[in-house]
Design a protein around this motif. Structure first.
Motif, short mmCIF file in Angstrom:
data_model
loop_
_atom_site.label_atom_id
_atom_site.label_comp_id
_atom_site.label_asym_id
_atom_site.label_seq_id
_atom_site.Cartn_x
_atom_site.Cartn_y
_atom_site.Cartn_z
N ALA A 40 0.84 -1.21 0.00
CA ALA A 40 0.00 0.00 0.00
C ALA A 40 0.87 1.25 0.00
N ALA A 41 1.95 1.23 0.75
CA ALA A 41 2.85 2.39 0.84
C ALA A 41 3.49 2.69 -0.50
N ARG A 42 3.76 1.68 -1.29
CA ARG A 42 4.38 1.89 -2.60
C ARG A 42 3.42 2.61 -3.56
N GLN A 43 2.13 2.55 -3.30
CA GLN A 43 1.14 3.18 -4.18
C GLN A 43 1.01 4.68 -3.96
N GLY A 44 1.43 5.16 -2.81
CA GLY A 44 1.35 6.60 -2.56
C GLY A 44 1.38 6.91 -1.08
N LEU A 49 -0.10 6.19 4.79
CA LEU A 49 -0.63 6.67 6.06
C LEU A 49 -1.88 5.90 6.47
N ASP A 50 -2.69 5.53 5.51
CA ASP A 50 -3.87 4.73 5.79
C ASP A 50 -3.48 3.32 6.24
N ALA A 51 -2.48 2.74 5.59
CA ALA A 51 -2.03 1.39 5.93
C ALA A 51 -1.33 1.35 7.28
N ALA A 52 -0.86 2.48 7.76
CA ALA A 52 -0.15 2.51 9.04
C ALA A 52 -1.07 2.11 10.19
N THR A 53 -2.37 2.29 10.03
CA THR A 53 -3.29 1.91 11.10
C THR A 53 -3.33 0.40 11.30
N ASP A 54 -2.98 -0.38 10.27
CA ASP A 54 -2.98 -1.84 10.35
C ASP A 54 -1.58 -2.42 10.42
N ALA A 55 -0.56 -1.60 10.57
CA ALA A 55 0.83 -2.08 10.53
C ALA A 55 1.34 -2.51 11.89
#
Length: 120
Positions: A40-44, A49-55
């Motif tokens: 997800a981070a590679r996409q933008g 930042l959105d994926a950080a909630t599930d990291a």
């Protein structure tokens, strides 16, 4: 119209450079981040930042990686803009202002040429 076209092209060019710079910088900073969040981070940056909630415990590292990668991409884009502006500045300096002999008869050299009426 040329100003609007130049602005649109400039934004598109600098945006593409920003995106490319971000993508090239983010990969080196994703060590230890879960695969789904890393993809997800590679996409933008917004996706990162959105994926950080599930990291989980790597959330802060993911946010920092996204921020640093965005800044690196932004710097690359701005330097490209500086180069383009420098080239244009040199072009204007070399080309120079129009001489008074280049202006139409009866028109002061510092006045813009009036718009011509469209033939009807």
């Amino acid at each position: 119209m040329t100003r609007e076209l130049g602005t649109a092209l400039g934004i598109a060019l600098l945006g593409a450079l920003l995106s490319a710079g971000y993508r090239s910088a983010i990969d080196a900073r994703l060590d230890g981040v879960p695969d789904g969040a890393a993809d997800a981070a590679r996409q933008g940056v917004a996706n990162a930042l959105d994926a950080a909630t599930d990291a989980g415990p790597q959330a802060q590292a993911l946010v920092r990686a996204a921020q640093e990668s965005f800044v690196e991409g932004w710097q690359s884009a701005m330097w490209a803009g500086v180069v383009v502006m420098a080239v244009l500045f040199v072009y204007v300096l070399v080309r120079g202002p129009r001489s008074p002999s280049d202006t139409p008869a009866g028109m002061p050299a510092d006045q813009p040429e009036p718009a011509r009426a469209a033939a009807g």
